[in-house]
Design a protein around this motif. Structure first.
Motif, mmCIF file in Angstrom:
data_model
loop_
_atom_site.group_PDB
_atom_site.id
_atom_site.type_symbol
_atom_site.label_atom_id
_atom_site.label_comp_id
_atom_site.label_asym_id
_atom_site.label_seq_id
_atom_site.Cartn_x
_atom_site.Cartn_y
_atom_site.Cartn_z
ATOM 1 N N ILE A 48 118.095 36.236 -75.195
ATOM 2 C CA ILE A 48 117.583 35.250 -74.934
ATOM 3 C C ILE A 48 116.439 34.670 -76.295
ATOM 4 C CG2 ILE A 48 117.891 35.658 -72.533
ATOM 5 C CD1 ILE A 48 115.371 36.516 -72.361
ATOM 6 N N PHE A 49 116.333 33.054 -76.202
ATOM 7 C CA PHE A 49 114.965 32.824 -76.841
ATOM 8 C C PHE A 49 114.163 32.438 -76.860
ATOM 9 C CE2 PHE A 49 118.052 29.636 -79.487
ATOM 10 C CZ PHE A 49 118.683 30.582 -80.423
ATOM 11 N N VAL A 50 112.622 33.788 -76.985
ATOM 12 C CA VAL A 50 111.524 33.274 -76.253
ATOM 13 C C VAL A 50 110.866 32.760 -78.012
ATOM 14 C CG1 VAL A 50 112.013 36.092 -75.227
ATOM 15 C CG2 VAL A 50 111.193 36.288 -77.454
ATOM 16 N N THR A 51 109.575 32.552 -76.882
ATOM 17 C CA THR A 51 108.482 32.000 -78.088
ATOM 18 C C THR A 51 107.906 32.958 -78.802
ATOM 19 O OG1 THR A 51 106.747 31.645 -76.862
ATOM 20 C CG2 THR A 51 108.490 30.086 -77.338
ATOM 21 N N GLU A 52 107.629 33.039 -80.119
ATOM 22 C CA GLU A 52 106.900 33.769 -80.887
ATOM 23 C C GLU A 52 105.802 33.207 -81.931
ATOM 24 O OE1 GLU A 52 107.744 37.886 -83.242
ATOM 25 O OE2 GLU A 52 108.552 36.591 -84.007
ATOM 26 N N GLY A 53 104.458 32.457 -81.722
ATOM 27 C CA GLY A 53 103.836 32.130 -82.149
ATOM 28 C C GLY A 53 104.007 30.871 -82.231
ATOM 29 N N GLU A 54 104.359 29.600 -83.571
ATOM 30 C CA GLU A 54 104.921 28.683 -83.427
ATOM 31 C C GLU A 54 106.326 28.920 -83.371
ATOM 32 O OE1 GLU A 54 101.924 25.258 -85.667
ATOM 33 O OE2 GLU A 54 102.123 27.094 -86.537
ATOM 34 N N GLY A 55 107.061 29.931 -83.256
ATOM 35 C CA GLY A 55 108.718 29.771 -83.951
ATOM 36 C C GLY A 55 109.119 30.831 -82.691
ATOM 37 N N ILE A 56 110.171 31.216 -82.716
ATOM 38 C CA ILE A 56 111.150 31.580 -82.069
ATOM 39 C C ILE A 56 111.622 32.660 -82.170
ATOM 40 C CG2 ILE A 56 110.990 29.788 -80.136
ATOM 41 C CD1 ILE A 56 114.326 29.687 -81.501
ATOM 42 N N ARG A 57 112.244 34.408 -81.455
ATOM 43 C CA ARG A 57 112.885 35.198 -81.958
ATOM 44 C C ARG A 57 113.829 35.222 -80.634
ATOM 45 N NH1 ARG A 57 112.342 39.158 -84.427
ATOM 46 N NH2 ARG A 57 111.003 39.233 -85.395
ATOM 47 N N THR A 58 115.037 35.984 -80.965
ATOM 48 C CA THR A 58 116.156 36.091 -80.335
ATOM 49 C C THR A 58 115.503 37.943 -80.179
ATOM 50 O OG1 THR A 58 117.174 37.785 -82.313
ATOM 51 C CG2 THR A 58 117.634 34.752 -81.063
ATOM 52 N N GLN A 59 115.821 37.869 -78.696
ATOM 53 C CA GLN A 59 115.661 39.608 -77.614
ATOM 54 C C GLN A 59 117.199 39.505 -76.580
ATOM 55 O OE1 GLN A 59 111.750 39.305 -76.275
ATOM 56 N NE2 GLN A 59 112.723 39.409 -73.932
ATOM 57 N N ALA A 60 116.926 40.839 -76.816
ATOM 58 C CA ALA A 60 118.061 41.230 -75.496
ATOM 59 C C ALA A 60 117.603 40.762 -74.380
ATOM 60 C CB ALA A 60 118.054 42.968 -75.308
ATOM 61 N N PHE A 61 118.558 40.316 -72.830
ATOM 62 C CA PHE A 61 118.343 39.749 -71.843
ATOM 63 C C PHE A 61 118.144 41.044 -71.040
ATOM 64 C CE2 PHE A 61 120.215 38.565 -67.780
ATOM 65 C CZ PHE A 61 119.038 37.818 -67.403
ATOM 66 N N ASP A 62 119.181 42.379 -71.567
ATOM 67 C CA ASP A 62 119.244 42.731 -71.025
ATOM 68 C C ASP A 62 118.494 44.333 -71.548
ATOM 69 O OD1 ASP A 62 120.000 45.816 -69.152
ATOM 70 O OD2 ASP A 62 121.286 45.066 -68.187
ATOM 71 N N PRO A 63 117.874 44.695 -71.816
ATOM 72 C CA PRO A 63 117.813 45.965 -72.718
ATOM 73 C C PRO A 63 118.882 47.304 -72.766
ATOM 74 C CG PRO A 63 115.801 45.469 -72.479
ATOM 75 C CD PRO A 63 116.403 44.217 -71.208
ATOM 76 N N SER A 64 119.403 47.216 -71.882
ATOM 77 C CA SER A 64 119.805 48.571 -72.063
ATOM 78 C C SER A 64 121.387 48.316 -72.287
ATOM 79 C CB SER A 64 120.117 48.934 -69.805
ATOM 80 O OG SER A 64 120.976 48.176 -69.676
ATOM 81 N N LYS A 65 121.920 47.233 -72.415
ATOM 82 C CA LYS A 65 123.142 46.857 -72.716
ATOM 83 C C LYS A 65 122.714 46.080 -74.471
ATOM 84 C CE LYS A 65 124.755 44.937 -68.814
ATOM 85 N NZ LYS A 65 125.292 43.367 -67.772
ATOM 86 N N LEU A 66 121.947 46.697 -75.468
ATOM 87 C CA LEU A 66 122.086 46.184 -76.499
ATOM 88 C C LEU A 66 122.416 47.885 -77.475
ATOM 89 C CD1 LEU A 66 119.463 44.500 -78.350
ATOM 90 C CD2 LEU A 66 117.999 46.052 -78.567
ATOM 91 N N GLU A 67 123.120 47.147 -78.610
ATOM 92 C CA GLU A 67 124.019 47.743 -78.853
ATOM 93 C C GLU A 67 123.550 47.619 -80.074
ATOM 94 O OE1 GLU A 67 128.586 47.070 -78.594
ATOM 95 O OE2 GLU A 67 127.966 47.456 -76.481
ATOM 96 N N ASP A 68 124.233 46.940 -81.264
ATOM 97 C CA ASP A 68 123.681 47.541 -82.812
ATOM 98 C C ASP A 68 122.940 46.050 -83.165
ATOM 99 O OD1 ASP A 68 123.219 47.436 -85.394
ATOM 100 O OD2 ASP A 68 125.199 46.323 -86.290
ATOM 101 N N PRO A 69 121.694 45.858 -82.622
ATOM 102 C CA PRO A 69 120.956 45.090 -82.968
ATOM 103 C C PRO A 69 120.508 44.458 -84.399
ATOM 104 C CG PRO A 69 119.352 46.603 -83.340
ATOM 105 C CD PRO A 69 120.516 47.131 -82.722
ATOM 106 N N SER A 70 121.062 44.381 -85.020
ATOM 107 C CA SER A 70 121.011 44.486 -86.618
ATOM 108 C C SER A 70 121.129 42.816 -86.971
ATOM 109 C CB SER A 70 121.619 45.248 -87.691
ATOM 110 O OG SER A 70 123.084 45.090 -87.343
ATOM 111 N N LEU A 71 122.074 42.296 -86.436
ATOM 112 C CA LEU A 71 122.319 41.161 -86.729
ATOM 113 C C LEU A 71 122.095 39.813 -86.038
ATOM 114 C CD1 LEU A 71 126.321 41.312 -88.520
ATOM 115 C CD2 LEU A 71 123.566 41.285 -89.580
#
Length: 237
Positions: A48-71
């Motif tokens: 999902i996209f979440v706000t961060e300051g004046e910009g945004i960041r990607t974030q895992a919707f379900d952290p338990s399913k996150l595999e490789d976060p690098s890209l």
């Protein structure tokens, strides 16, 4: 260059990957950008996209399913003074840090190349919008492998001064679905920017492939005041 329908371009491509649109609203008053992400794998779709300051960041919707976060986990949008930086990876930070030190957009990206995800070698696509004192210009960049060969990096930068009302440029990572995925070719496509932020956001979101779309960010910046409005749509809720 022929003016294309952004919505038609999206509807006719099941998998453009990640895409950046930058341009000017039809009434000429707003600087416009949109950034979308798509995914074929469970890992890519779990975002999902979440706000961060004046910009945004990607974030895992379900952290338990996150595999490789690098890209897949990064800040696609950051703001530095009158500059709004939009990219498809962690090179957002590279551009931000470089410009903060006095480097240009193009110079900042000299330290980066395409993504190390062979055999796709996904292009790094980036944009920067400069809005100040009623004036507006923007640049876009692509860092690509040499026709699929990772031994070389091809670098392209395009700059647009005083863009016309209702006109934008569109770049995306892949020409279409495939294995390996074929990288975007040519200069950024000229596309029509229509409607206010609500209409434009809905048009883009509804034109993206239903199975593959993940998240969309849209921002309209008032060219006279620098004030902005933002819309975020996440498929995962």
């Amino acid at each position: 260059m022929k003016m294309l329908s952004l919505m038609q371009e999206l509807k006719e491509n099941a998998y453009p990957g990640r895409g950046i649109v930058i341009g000017r609203s039809a009434d000429g008053k707003k600087a416009v950008t949109a950034y979308f992400i798509m995914g074929r794998s469970v890992n890519s779709r779990n975002r999902i996209f979440v706000t961060e300051g004046e910009g945004i960041r990607t974030q895992a919707f379900d952290p338990s399913k996150l595999e490789d976060p690098s890209l897949i986990i990064y800040a696609p949008v950051r703001v530095l003074d009158q500059n709004t930086i939009v990219t498809n990876g962690d090179q957002t930070d590279t551009v931000y840090d470089g410009m903060k030190k006095g480097l240009t957009f193009e110079q900042s990206l000299r330290s980066r190349e395409f993504e190390p995800d062979g055999p796709n070698y996904t292009p790094r696509i980036s944009g920067v919008m400069h809005v100040e004192n009623g004036k507006y210009d923007y640049s876009m960049s692509m860092l690509k492998s040499n026709n699929g060969n990772p031994d070389g990096c091809n670098r392209y930068t395009y700059s647009y001064e005083n863009p016309a009302a209702g006109e934008g440029r569109f770049i995306h990572t892949y020409m279409h679905d495939g294995n390996p995925l074929p990288s975007f070719e040519g200069e950024p496509k000229m596309v029509e920017i229509k409607g206010d932020i609500e209409e434009f956001t809905q048009q883009v979101w509804n034109s993206l492939n239903e199975d593959n779309k993940v998240s969309l960010f849209v921002r309209f910046i008032d060219i006279e005041t620098g004030n902005y409005e933002t819309r975020i749509i996440n498929k995962n809720k």
